[in-house]
Design a protein around this motif. Structure first.
Motif, PDB file in Angstrom:
ATOM      1  N   ASP A 110       0.849  -1.008   0.122  1.00  0.00           N
ATOM      2  CA  ASP A 110      -0.080   0.175  -0.038  1.00  0.00           C
ATOM      3  C   ASP A 110       0.980   1.075  -0.049  1.00  0.00           C
ATOM      4  OD1 ASP A 110      -2.452  -1.313   0.224  1.00  0.00           O
ATOM      5  OD2 ASP A 110      -2.301  -1.437   2.256  1.00  0.00           O
ATOM      6  N   VAL A 111       0.374   2.144  -0.751  1.00  0.00           N
ATOM      7  CA  VAL A 111       0.982   3.661  -0.854  1.00  0.00           C
ATOM      8  C   VAL A 111       0.102   4.671  -0.588  1.00  0.00           C
ATOM      9  CG1 VAL A 111       3.061   2.670  -2.426  1.00  0.00           C
ATOM     10  CG2 VAL A 111       1.065   3.724  -3.435  1.00  0.00           C
ATOM     11  N   VAL A 112       0.630   5.774   0.031  1.00  0.00           N
ATOM     12  CA  VAL A 112      -0.352   6.839   0.205  1.00  0.00           C
ATOM     13  C   VAL A 112       0.153   7.997  -0.679  1.00  0.00           C
ATOM     14  CG1 VAL A 112      -1.360   8.459   1.854  1.00  0.00           C
ATOM     15  CG2 VAL A 112      -0.816   6.163   2.464  1.00  0.00           C
ATOM     16  N   THR A 113      -0.827   8.487  -1.617  1.00  0.00           N
ATOM     17  CA  THR A 113      -0.258   9.488  -2.341  1.00  0.00           C
ATOM     18  C   THR A 113      -0.241  10.877  -1.692  1.00  0.00           C
ATOM     19  OG1 THR A 113      -2.540  10.112  -3.362  1.00  0.00           O
ATOM     20  CG2 THR A 113      -1.091   8.357  -4.356  1.00  0.00           C
ATOM     21  N   HIS A 114       0.490  11.940  -2.153  1.00  0.00           N
ATOM     22  CA  HIS A 114       0.432  13.320  -1.703  1.00  0.00           C
ATOM     23  C   HIS A 114      -1.170  13.711  -1.327  1.00  0.00           C
ATOM     24  CE1 HIS A 114       4.592  13.346  -1.772  1.00  0.00           C
ATOM     25  NE2 HIS A 114       4.622  13.541  -2.911  1.00  0.00           N
ATOM     26  N   GLY A 115      -2.093  13.096  -2.148  1.00  0.00           N
ATOM     27  CA  GLY A 115      -3.445  13.689  -2.019  1.00  0.00           C
ATOM     28  C   GLY A 115      -4.126  12.786  -0.867  1.00  0.00           C
ATOM     29  N   GLY A 116      -3.487  11.917  -0.234  1.00  0.00           N
ATOM     30  CA  GLY A 116      -3.993  11.185   0.943  1.00  0.00           C
ATOM     31  C   GLY A 116      -4.687  10.044   0.647  1.00  0.00           C
ATOM     32  N   THR A 117      -4.509   9.639  -0.828  1.00  0.00           N
ATOM     33  CA  THR A 117      -5.284   8.399  -1.377  1.00  0.00           C
ATOM     34  C   THR A 117      -4.412   7.248  -1.007  1.00  0.00           C
ATOM     35  OG1 THR A 117      -6.414   9.779  -2.910  1.00  0.00           O
ATOM     36  CG2 THR A 117      -6.650   7.115  -3.153  1.00  0.00           C
ATOM     37  N   THR A 118      -5.024   6.261  -0.671  1.00  0.00           N
ATOM     38  CA  THR A 118      -4.087   4.781  -0.398  1.00  0.00           C
ATOM     39  C   THR A 118      -4.375   3.792  -1.701  1.00  0.00           C
ATOM     40  OG1 THR A 118      -4.091   4.938   2.002  1.00  0.00           O
ATOM     41  CG2 THR A 118      -3.810   2.818   0.845  1.00  0.00           C
ATOM     42  N   ARG A 119      -3.349   3.554  -2.004  1.00  0.00           N
ATOM     43  CA  ARG A 119      -3.513   2.651  -3.433  1.00  0.00           C
ATOM     44  C   ARG A 119      -2.608   1.486  -3.151  1.00  0.00           C
ATOM     45  NH1 ARG A 119      -0.729   6.158  -7.914  1.00  0.00           N
ATOM     46  NH2 ARG A 119      -1.051   4.127  -8.998  1.00  0.00           N
ATOM     47  N   ARG A 120      -3.288   0.237  -3.577  1.00  0.00           N
ATOM     48  CA  ARG A 120      -2.485  -1.009  -3.473  1.00  0.00           C
ATOM     49  C   ARG A 120      -1.963  -1.360  -4.684  1.00  0.00           C
ATOM     50  NH1 ARG A 120      -5.005  -6.463  -3.865  1.00  0.00           N
ATOM     51  NH2 ARG A 120      -3.878  -7.762  -2.384  1.00  0.00           N
ATOM     52  N   LYS A 121      -0.658  -1.481  -4.695  1.00  0.00           N
ATOM     53  CA  LYS A 121       0.261  -1.680  -6.026  1.00  0.00           C
ATOM     54  C   LYS A 121       0.884  -3.201  -5.754  1.00  0.00           C
ATOM     55  CE  LYS A 121       2.575   1.465  -7.693  1.00  0.00           C
ATOM     56  NZ  LYS A 121       1.758   1.804  -8.960  1.00  0.00           N
ATOM     57  N   GLU A 122       0.937  -3.881  -7.046  1.00  0.00           N
ATOM     58  CA  GLU A 122       1.652  -5.045  -7.020  1.00  0.00           C
ATOM     59  C   GLU A 122       3.294  -4.749  -6.800  1.00  0.00           C
ATOM     60  OE1 GLU A 122       0.466  -8.474  -9.944  1.00  0.00           O
ATOM     61  OE2 GLU A 122       2.217  -7.200 -11.012  1.00  0.00           O
ATOM     62  N   ARG A 123       3.894  -5.526  -6.094  1.00  0.00           N
ATOM     63  CA  ARG A 123       5.140  -5.548  -5.719  1.00  0.00           C
ATOM     64  C   ARG A 123       6.069  -6.330  -7.040  1.00  0.00           C
ATOM     65  NH1 ARG A 123       7.263  -5.128  -0.127  1.00  0.00           N
ATOM     66  NH2 ARG A 123       5.098  -6.429   0.264  1.00  0.00           N
ATOM     67  N   ALA A 124       5.913  -5.582  -7.999  1.00  0.00           N
ATOM     68  CA  ALA A 124       6.698  -6.166  -9.424  1.00  0.00           C
ATOM     69  C   ALA A 124       7.996  -5.974  -9.124  1.00  0.00           C
ATOM     70  CB  ALA A 124       6.233  -5.554 -10.587  1.00  0.00           C
ATOM     71  N   LEU A 125       8.735  -6.982  -9.987  1.00  0.00           N
ATOM     72  CA  LEU A 125      10.305  -7.078  -9.584  1.00  0.00           C
ATOM     73  C   LEU A 125      11.043  -5.613  -9.783  1.00  0.00           C
ATOM     74  CD1 LEU A 125      12.263  -9.068  -8.698  1.00  0.00           C
ATOM     75  CD2 LEU A 125      12.940  -9.477 -11.349  1.00  0.00           C
ATOM     76  N   SER A 126      10.504  -4.958 -10.643  1.00  0.00           N
ATOM     77  CA  SER A 126      11.023  -3.516 -10.989  1.00  0.00           C
ATOM     78  C   SER A 126      11.320  -2.616  -9.422  1.00  0.00           C
ATOM     79  CB  SER A 126      10.440  -2.572 -11.711  1.00  0.00           C
ATOM     80  OG  SER A 126       9.020  -2.577 -11.321  1.00  0.00           O
ATOM     81  N   TRP A 127      10.541  -3.029  -8.538  1.00  0.00           N
ATOM     82  CA  TRP A 127      10.502  -2.459  -7.187  1.00  0.00           C
ATOM     83  C   TRP A 127      11.855  -2.808  -6.376  1.00  0.00           C
ATOM     84  CZ3 TRP A 127       8.118   1.987  -6.710  1.00  0.00           C
ATOM     85  CH2 TRP A 127       6.715   2.124  -7.357  1.00  0.00           C
ATOM     86  N   ALA A 128      12.353  -3.724  -6.923  1.00  0.00           N
ATOM     87  CA  ALA A 128      13.725  -4.345  -6.371  1.00  0.00           C
ATOM     88  C   ALA A 128      14.650  -3.333  -6.500  1.00  0.00           C
ATOM     89  CB  ALA A 128      13.992  -5.626  -6.444  1.00  0.00           C
TER      90      ALA A 128
END
Length: 224
Positions: free
Chosen positions: A40-58
């Motif tokens: 989960d990430v929280v944007t600067h606007g305060g919205t929580t988004r669920r993102k897939e932890r794709a290998l690029s995040w490594a």
């Protein structure tokens, strides 16, 4: 396949059902990627988004939000080892994966590094067409320079794995190409003797078909 891997370190999202008429495939069902492979990430606007932890995040990325985890060199190395073991098992069963890329792999480091693999639509028995019958597809920046328009084969998998390992362990960049001159005396968490071995594997990986190192060689060199 998972029994051959002999571990719970992998989630392989093989298609579980096919739909079609005659020999024409119109669709298939792919198992859902488990929740542990999302964050989960929280944007600067305060919205929580669920993102897939794709290998690029490594690897490091500049984003407009705070990534709630970090990946160490040791964890990157463990992920590369997992990918090497999985792909070696594919090849041991005469299967070619095909579209190896950042987007088709996800990872978890909650307890220990784990790997999820999906998008098997290019997978095929060596020498045969993919089960979907689709034309060869290569993700941009991942295409085999010697085989841009022909069916995938074990050598294309070998090249793409070497490219992935280089991007994960050396450049930590999403788009770099293999450059053995950029491989220093230390690589991630590898020992000095291992660095010399993987440097020689990266050098061979850019060579002609039939000379690219097998996944068994990578597994051995990485100590996977």
């Amino acid at each position: 396949m998972i029994r051959a891997l002999g571990t719970d370190d992998f989630v392989l999202c093989f298609p579980s059902a096919a739909r079609g008429e005659g020999d024409q495939l119109t669709g298939y069902v792919m198992p859902k990627v488990p929740p542990e492979f999302y964050f989960d990430v929280v944007t600067h606007g305060g919205t929580t988004r669920r993102k897939e932890r794709a290998l690029s995040w490594a690897v490091a990325q500049v984003q407009a939000f705070t990534v709630p985890f970090t990946v160490t060199d040791s964890e990157r190395l463990e992920l590369v080892k997992l990918i090497a073991r999985w792909l070696r098992t594919m090849h041991d069963h005469d299967l070619v994966y095909g579209d190896l890329s950042w987007a088709n792999l996800a990872f978890s480091i909650n307890q220990k590094p784990r790997l999820a693999v999906f998008d098997f639509d290019q997978t095929r028995v060596v020498g045969q067409r993919s089960f979907t019958g689709m034309r060869p597809a290569h993700t941009v920046d991942w295409d085999d320079p010697l085989a841009p328009d022909i069916p995938v084969n074990p050598d294309t998998d070998r090249y793409k794995f070497a490219l992935l390992a280089y991007r994960m362990l050396v450049s930590k960049d999403l788009h770099s190409l293999i450059d053995t001159d950029a491989v220093g005396d230390t690589v991630a968490a590898l020992g000095a003797g291992q660095v010399a071995r993987v440097r020689s594997l990266w050098l061979r990986a850019s060579g002609p078909w039939g000379t690219r190192p097998s996944l068994s060689e990578w597994v051995d060199a990485l100590g996977a």
